[in-house]
Write an enzyme that holds these catalytic residues in place. Sequence first.
Site, PDB file in Angstrom:
ATOM      1  N   ASP A  66       0.848  -1.195   0.000  1.00 18.66           N
ATOM      2  CA  ASP A  66       0.000   0.000   0.000  1.00 18.66           C
ATOM      3  C   ASP A  66       0.882   1.242   0.000  1.00 18.66           C
ATOM      4  OD1 ASP A  66      -2.391   1.392   0.009  1.00 18.66           O
ATOM      5  OD2 ASP A  66      -2.524   1.448   2.189  1.00 18.66           O
TER       6      ASP A  66
ATOM      7  N   TYR B 217       1.235   5.745  -0.449  1.00 20.40           N
ATOM      8  CA  TYR B 217       0.834   6.972   0.265  1.00 20.40           C
ATOM      9  C   TYR B 217       1.069   8.116  -0.717  1.00 20.40           C
ATOM     10  CZ  TYR B 217       0.894  10.063   4.484  1.00 20.40           C
ATOM     11  OH  TYR B 217       0.636  11.012   5.451  1.00 20.40           O
TER      12      TYR B 217
ATOM     13  N   HIS C 241      -3.790  14.244   0.555  1.00 21.34           N
ATOM     14  CA  HIS C 241      -4.002  13.399   1.733  1.00 21.34           C
ATOM     15  C   HIS C 241      -2.809  13.478   2.682  1.00 21.34           C
ATOM     16  CE1 HIS C 241      -4.977   9.948   4.233  1.00 21.34           C
ATOM     17  NE2 HIS C 241      -3.830   9.385   3.901  1.00 21.34           N
TER      18      HIS C 241
ATOM     19  N   ARG D 134       1.143  16.503  12.923  1.00 24.09           N
ATOM     20  CA  ARG D 134       2.331  17.321  13.239  1.00 24.09           C
ATOM     21  C   ARG D 134       1.994  18.795  13.059  1.00 24.09           C
ATOM     22  NH1 ARG D 134       3.855  13.059  10.135  1.00 24.09           N
ATOM     23  NH2 ARG D 134       3.814  14.320   8.232  1.00 24.09           N
TER      24      ARG D 134
ATOM     25  N   GLU E  36     -10.282   4.220   3.943  1.00 26.47           N
ATOM     26  CA  GLU E  36      -9.403   4.901   3.004  1.00 26.47           C
ATOM     27  C   GLU E  36      -9.822   4.497   1.603  1.00 26.47           C
ATOM     28  OE1 GLU E  36      -5.352   5.798   5.520  1.00 26.47           O
ATOM     29  OE2 GLU E  36      -5.294   4.180   4.044  1.00 26.47           O
TER      30      GLU E  36
ATOM     31  N   GLU F 225      -9.253   3.983  -2.024  1.00 22.93           N
ATOM     32  CA  GLU F 225      -8.036   3.776  -2.793  1.00 22.93           C
ATOM     33  C   GLU F 225      -8.334   3.061  -4.108  1.00 22.93           C
ATOM     34  OE1 GLU F 225      -4.739   2.197  -0.653  1.00 22.93           O
ATOM     35  OE2 GLU F 225      -5.307   3.140   1.252  1.00 22.93           O
TER      36      GLU F 225
ATOM     37  N   ASP G  55      -9.036   0.500   2.315  1.00 17.90           N
ATOM     38  CA  ASP G  55      -8.023   0.096   3.293  1.00 17.90           C
ATOM     39  C   ASP G  55      -8.502   0.545   4.671  1.00 17.90           C
ATOM     40  OD1 ASP G  55      -5.625  -0.883   4.319  1.00 17.90           O
ATOM     41  OD2 ASP G  55      -4.619   1.037   4.073  1.00 17.90           O
TER      42      ASP G  55
ATOM     43  N   ARG H 237      -7.485   4.145  13.514  1.00 16.23           N
ATOM     44  CA  ARG H 237      -6.576   5.281  13.701  1.00 16.23           C
ATOM     45  C   ARG H 237      -5.963   5.331  15.099  1.00 16.23           C
ATOM     46  NH1 ARG H 237      -5.357   6.372   8.565  1.00 16.23           N
ATOM     47  NH2 ARG H 237      -7.133   7.120   7.348  1.00 16.23           N
TER      48      ARG H 237
ATOM     49  N   GLN I   4      -3.348   2.635  15.138  1.00 11.45           N
ATOM     50  CA  GLN I   4      -2.280   3.065  14.238  1.00 11.45           C
ATOM     51  C   GLN I   4      -1.413   4.151  14.862  1.00 11.45           C
ATOM     52  OE1 GLN I   4      -3.793   4.735  10.602  1.00 11.45           O
ATOM     53  NE2 GLN I   4      -1.777   5.129   9.739  1.00 11.45           N
TER      54      GLN I   4
ATOM     55  N   TYR J  38       2.605   3.076  15.133  1.00  3.32           N
ATOM     56  CA  TYR J  38       3.259   3.227  13.831  1.00  3.32           C
ATOM     57  C   TYR J  38       4.691   3.771  13.894  1.00  3.32           C
ATOM     58  CZ  TYR J  38       2.962   8.337  13.201  1.00  3.32           C
ATOM     59  OH  TYR J  38       3.146   9.689  13.293  1.00  3.32           O
TER      60      TYR J  38
ATOM     61  N   LYS K  91      -3.934  -1.603  10.406  1.00  7.29           N
ATOM     62  CA  LYS K  91      -4.314  -1.748   8.998  1.00  7.29           C
ATOM     63  C   LYS K  91      -4.606  -3.197   8.608  1.00  7.29           C
ATOM     64  CE  LYS K  91      -3.256   2.489   7.314  1.00  7.29           C
ATOM     65  NZ  LYS K  91      -4.093   3.314   6.439  1.00  7.29           N
TER      66      LYS K  91
ATOM     67  N   THR L   7      -8.765  -5.483   4.406  1.00  5.93           N
ATOM     68  CA  THR L   7      -8.668  -4.606   3.243  1.00  5.93           C
ATOM     69  C   THR L   7      -9.665  -5.131   2.221  1.00  5.93           C
ATOM     70  OG1 THR L   7      -6.308  -4.193   3.615  1.00  5.93           O
ATOM     71  CG2 THR L   7      -7.172  -3.705   1.426  1.00  5.93           C
TER      72      THR L   7
ATOM     73  N   THR M 289      -4.643   6.489   0.109  1.00  9.64           N
ATOM     74  CA  THR M 289      -5.878   7.272   0.126  1.00  9.64           C
ATOM     75  C   THR M 289      -5.884   8.315  -0.978  1.00  9.64           C
ATOM     76  OG1 THR M 289      -5.974   7.001   2.517  1.00  9.64           O
ATOM     77  CG2 THR M 289      -7.367   8.703   1.563  1.00  9.64           C
TER      78      THR M 289
ATOM     79  N   GLU N 183      -9.415  12.929   7.560  1.00  4.13           N
ATOM     80  CA  GLU N 183      -9.319  14.233   6.903  1.00  4.13           C
ATOM     81  C   GLU N 183     -10.639  14.999   6.969  1.00  4.13           C
ATOM     82  OE1 GLU N 183      -6.945  14.233   3.016  1.00  4.13           O
ATOM     83  OE2 GLU N 183      -7.558  12.146   3.256  1.00  4.13           O
TER      84      GLU N 183
END
Length: 415
Positions: free
Chosen positions: A125, A127, A132, A141, A198, A200, A232, A236, A239, A243, A252, A256, A345, A359
């Site tokens: 998968d 990114y 996104h 962040r 997600e 995808e 996917d 959260r 994760q 992660y 994850k 899927t 995503t 999001e």
Amino acid sequence: MPAQSPFDLAEGEPFGPHTLPYGVFTTAEAPGRRRLGVRYGHHVLDLSALPDALPSVVRPAHAELLAAPSLNPLLGAGRAVWQEVRAAVRAAVTAPEHRTAVAPLFHTLDAVTLHLPFEVADYVDFYSSEHHATNVGRIFRPNGAALPPNWKHLPIGYHGRAGTVVVTGTPVVRPNGQRKTPADAAPSFGPSARLDIEAEVGFVVGTPSALHEPVGLDAFRDHVFGVCLVNDWSARDIQAWEYQPLGPFLGKSFATSVSAWITPLDAFDQARTPPPARDFPLLPYLDDADGEPGGIDLRIEVALNGERLSSPPFSAMYWTPAQQLAHMTVNGASLRTGDLFASGTVSGPEPDQLGCLLEITQGKGPYLQDGDEITLTAWAPGPDGARIGLGEVTGRVLPAPDLGTVSAAPPQEAP
């Protein structure tokens, strides 16, 4: 009233002669016999019976491939065979002289059970949506750079779990796991409270490659058989705690979802489009400036409990599927028939073009509740104004299993 002929398609039908996606089905009369089929409107054409019905159209050498219980033998046969079989199927459903022989081979969609259409070898998968990645970076962040310094130089990805790729319609059980917010003194265990989606797009590998031989941008069509939608599912809260530093894992790997239909890559020739402009020069193995347009103009729609949630545009993806494949193999990693790699995503620049609840809600929720159902659909422009359809992906959330004492807090050591 007589049943509608399978050859009579409604105006604007996205599963017409320019689409012809492949799947695997069973019938109530033979529930243990899986067969290859091609979707045509609201019917499924039984490919296993096509060689006998049209021996002058389907090459005898292809009969064994079409009699298989999964797509993998056809996937591994290579692009020349894919094109020959696709041409034979198109002739079967469009040539008037074949109607009498082909009509008995159709089943209505509501009379068959659809299955995972191929045996998944590996799952990767990516990114690859700048929108996104930027949105998520700002959420996670807020005081730092939205994108990591490598993001615009290479397609970031992770190796997923092939064994939990499931076909559309399979219920999604809310996962249990460890969670810890910055305000918590210690991690806790229990059902994910921030279950997300997600939206995808997935790419199914047909022709394998040898170990230590990278697959260049110009070899993309020789290895990728087709395209499907992917959800996917993402926990959260699990994760976020797990992660760092190695990336997604249990948040994850629980499920899927993929479509029951794989639309051939060649069906999207009219939808190829240039990707967004690059901010930096790319290294040669990723530089697609002189090749065919690597993007695909797919229009995706996400629905929650039957109500439209968003419409992410795949044409806005910064990294193309050909670049993803080139990067995935540049270190010499080999491809296997049945490999699946997903885009990551899909999100666009507008508020109604976001591909996940993280999001859409800016990380604040609400997230998915038990009983919620998510459906992804998509289409692309085809020749002469036709629409090229992708099979939908639907999944309903079920409650997490009760693991009893597993969720109890561990004993604390004495100070």
